[in-house]
Design a protein around this motif. Structure first.
Motif, PDB file in Angstrom:
ATOM      1  N   GLU A  96      16.759 -23.337  -8.446  1.00 31.71           N
ATOM      2  CA  GLU A  96      16.669 -23.277  -6.983  1.00 31.71           C
ATOM      3  C   GLU A  96      17.250 -24.569  -6.430  1.00 31.71           C
ATOM      4  O   GLU A  96      16.742 -25.658  -6.710  1.00 31.71           O
ATOM      5  CB  GLU A  96      15.209 -23.147  -6.553  1.00 31.71           C
ATOM      6  N   ILE A  97      18.328 -24.433  -5.679  1.00 31.64           N
ATOM      7  CA  ILE A  97      18.969 -25.615  -5.098  1.00 31.64           C
ATOM      8  C   ILE A  97      18.053 -26.224  -4.043  1.00 31.64           C
ATOM      9  O   ILE A  97      17.557 -25.522  -3.164  1.00 31.64           O
ATOM     10  CB  ILE A  97      20.348 -25.252  -4.512  1.00 31.64           C
ATOM     11  N   GLN A  98      17.843 -27.519  -4.149  1.00 33.51           N
ATOM     12  CA  GLN A  98      17.012 -28.257  -3.204  1.00 33.51           C
ATOM     13  C   GLN A  98      17.851 -28.854  -2.075  1.00 33.51           C
ATOM     14  O   GLN A  98      17.516 -28.736  -0.917  1.00 33.51           O
ATOM     15  CB  GLN A  98      16.264 -29.382  -3.920  1.00 33.51           C
ATOM     16  N   ARG A  99      18.948 -29.532  -2.478  1.00 32.31           N
ATOM     17  CA  ARG A  99      19.801 -30.188  -1.477  1.00 32.31           C
ATOM     18  C   ARG A  99      21.040 -30.751  -2.159  1.00 32.31           C
ATOM     19  O   ARG A  99      21.082 -30.872  -3.381  1.00 32.31           O
ATOM     20  CB  ARG A  99      19.047 -31.306  -0.771  1.00 32.31           C
ATOM     21  N   MET A 100      22.028 -31.093  -1.339  1.00 22.99           N
ATOM     22  CA  MET A 100      23.213 -31.788  -1.835  1.00 22.99           C
ATOM     23  C   MET A 100      22.769 -33.182  -2.277  1.00 22.99           C
ATOM     24  O   MET A 100      21.966 -33.827  -1.605  1.00 22.99           O
ATOM     25  CB  MET A 100      24.270 -31.891  -0.722  1.00 22.99           C
ATOM     26  N   HIS A 101      23.290 -33.634  -3.391  1.00 25.72           N
ATOM     27  CA  HIS A 101      22.914 -34.947  -3.918  1.00 25.72           C
ATOM     28  C   HIS A 101      24.095 -35.911  -3.986  1.00 25.72           C
ATOM     29  O   HIS A 101      23.973 -37.065  -3.596  1.00 25.72           O
ATOM     30  CB  HIS A 101      22.292 -34.791  -5.306  1.00 25.72           C
ATOM     31  N   THR A 102      25.235 -35.447  -4.502  1.00 21.38           N
ATOM     32  CA  THR A 102      26.356 -36.348  -4.765  1.00 21.38           C
ATOM     33  C   THR A 102      27.679 -35.714  -4.365  1.00 21.38           C
ATOM     34  O   THR A 102      27.909 -34.530  -4.616  1.00 21.38           O
ATOM     35  CB  THR A 102      26.436 -36.677  -6.278  1.00 21.38           C
ATOM     36  N   VAL A 103      28.535 -36.537  -3.784  1.00 22.30           N
ATOM     37  CA  VAL A 103      29.950 -36.205  -3.604  1.00 22.30           C
ATOM     38  C   VAL A 103      30.702 -37.306  -4.334  1.00 22.30           C
ATOM     39  O   VAL A 103      30.518 -38.492  -4.053  1.00 22.30           O
ATOM     40  CB  VAL A 103      30.354 -36.161  -2.112  1.00 22.30           C
ATOM     41  N   TYR A 104      31.531 -36.913  -5.298  1.00 18.59           N
ATOM     42  CA  TYR A 104      32.201 -37.890  -6.158  1.00 18.59           C
ATOM     43  C   TYR A 104      33.689 -37.568  -6.218  1.00 18.59           C
ATOM     44  O   TYR A 104      34.075 -36.452  -6.562  1.00 18.59           O
ATOM     45  CB  TYR A 104      31.586 -37.839  -7.560  1.00 18.59           C
ATOM     46  N   HIS A 105      34.515 -38.543  -5.909  1.00 17.31           N
ATOM     47  CA  HIS A 105      35.973 -38.361  -5.867  1.00 17.31           C
ATOM     48  C   HIS A 105      36.608 -38.861  -7.158  1.00 17.31           C
ATOM     49  O   HIS A 105      36.368 -39.997  -7.560  1.00 17.31           O
ATOM     50  CB  HIS A 105      36.567 -39.115  -4.680  1.00 17.31           C
ATOM     51  N   VAL A 106      37.415 -38.015  -7.766  1.00 14.21           N
ATOM     52  CA  VAL A 106      38.190 -38.391  -8.946  1.00 14.21           C
ATOM     53  C   VAL A 106      39.656 -38.290  -8.531  1.00 14.21           C
ATOM     54  O   VAL A 106      40.316 -37.270  -8.748  1.00 14.21           O
ATOM     55  CB  VAL A 106      37.867 -37.489 -10.158  1.00 14.21           C
ATOM     56  N   GLY A 107      40.127 -39.359  -7.893  1.00 12.12           N
ATOM     57  CA  GLY A 107      41.455 -39.350  -7.292  1.00 12.12           C
ATOM     58  C   GLY A 107      42.583 -39.117  -8.269  1.00 12.12           C
ATOM     59  O   GLY A 107      43.523 -38.375  -7.979  1.00 12.12           O
ATOM     60  N   HIS A 108      42.520 -39.743  -9.450  1.00 13.19           N
ATOM     61  CA  HIS A 108      43.624 -39.607 -10.409  1.00 13.19           C
ATOM     62  C   HIS A 108      43.766 -38.176 -10.934  1.00 13.19           C
ATOM     63  O   HIS A 108      44.819 -37.792 -11.401  1.00 13.19           O
ATOM     64  CB  HIS A 108      43.456 -40.593 -11.573  1.00 13.19           C
ATOM     65  N   ALA A 109      42.702 -37.373 -10.849  1.00 15.95           N
ATOM     66  CA  ALA A 109      42.747 -35.979 -11.296  1.00 15.95           C
ATOM     67  C   ALA A 109      42.770 -35.003 -10.116  1.00 15.95           C
ATOM     68  O   ALA A 109      42.720 -33.794 -10.320  1.00 15.95           O
ATOM     69  CB  ALA A 109      41.551 -35.676 -12.191  1.00 15.95           C
ATOM     70  N   GLN A 111      40.414 -34.292  -7.933  1.00 18.42           N
ATOM     71  CA  GLN A 111      39.197 -33.485  -7.955  1.00 18.42           C
ATOM     72  C   GLN A 111      38.131 -34.127  -7.068  1.00 18.42           C
ATOM     73  O   GLN A 111      38.064 -35.343  -6.953  1.00 18.42           O
ATOM     74  CB  GLN A 111      38.641 -33.381  -9.380  1.00 18.42           C
ATOM     75  N   ILE A 112      37.299 -33.266  -6.498  1.00 13.24           N
ATOM     76  CA  ILE A 112      36.121 -33.707  -5.759  1.00 13.24           C
ATOM     77  C   ILE A 112      34.936 -32.939  -6.322  1.00 13.24           C
ATOM     78  O   ILE A 112      34.946 -31.708  -6.391  1.00 13.24           O
ATOM     79  CB  ILE A 112      36.252 -33.447  -4.245  1.00 13.24           C
TER      80      ILE A 112
END
Length: 184
Positions: A96-109, A111-112
């Protein structure tokens, strides 16, 4: 890219199109511009009591390393739907999803990553198609040296630092973090 998928013209140009500000592939015949945008990775931090679920990857990249259940978002999904699907594919469990926790940027690939804090109602799981092993780890025993990606390290460290934090943690890869994970 060699051919325009709109009109078949070849070769495509790689330059800054009119009224744009970035290098892009575009067709000089029909004017179609091919945008290259970041890929979205979604996943969860599955928590059961004071333990976190980690899945040992059976696929590359980083096969044999521990990972939070996560993967590329599919077309037509919301972030939450994708994260729940990834947990199911890798661990055959529902959370059960509680909330958003992390946004992480992988610029060289390009990806977010979007990680959700999720609660496991039951301690039931099975090895999924991209997983070779699943283990519940007490928060004090996370095998940081054997995690597949720095996005996992960042996400887990932020959770452990303050499990009750209600905001979103923002992070990004750096040349130093890329070097550490390249050596493994």
């Amino acid at each position: 890219m060699k051919y325009c998928s709109n009109c078949g013209h070849s070769p495509l140009e790689y330059s800054i199109p009119k009224d744009d500000n970035r290098l892009r592939y575009h067709c000089s015949s029909c004017g179609t511009i091919y945008y290259s945008n970041p890929k979205i990775v979604v996943g969860c931090i599955p928590i059961y009591q004071d333990q976190v679920m980690l899945c040992k990857r059976s696929i590359e990249p980083r096969a044999g390393y521990w990972n939070l259940p996560a993967g590329f978002m599919e077309n037509g999904e919301t972030l939450q739907e994708g994260a729940l699907r990834e947990v199911w594919e890798e661990a055959e469990t529902k959370v059960e999803i509680q909330r958003m926790h992390t946004v992480y940027h992988v610029g060289h690939a390009n990806q977010i990553y979007f990680f959700f804090l999720a609660k496991m109602a039951k301690l039931e799981y099975k090895i999924g198609m991209e997983t070779m092993e699943i283990q519940m780890f007490p928060l004090s025993d996370i095998p940081y040296e054997d995690l597949a990606f720095h996005s996992n390290v960042f996400t887990l460290q932020k959770y452990i630092e303050n499990p009750d934090f209600q905001g979103i943690h923002y992070g990004k890869s750096t040349p130093e973090t890329r070097l550490i994970f390249k050596k493994k």
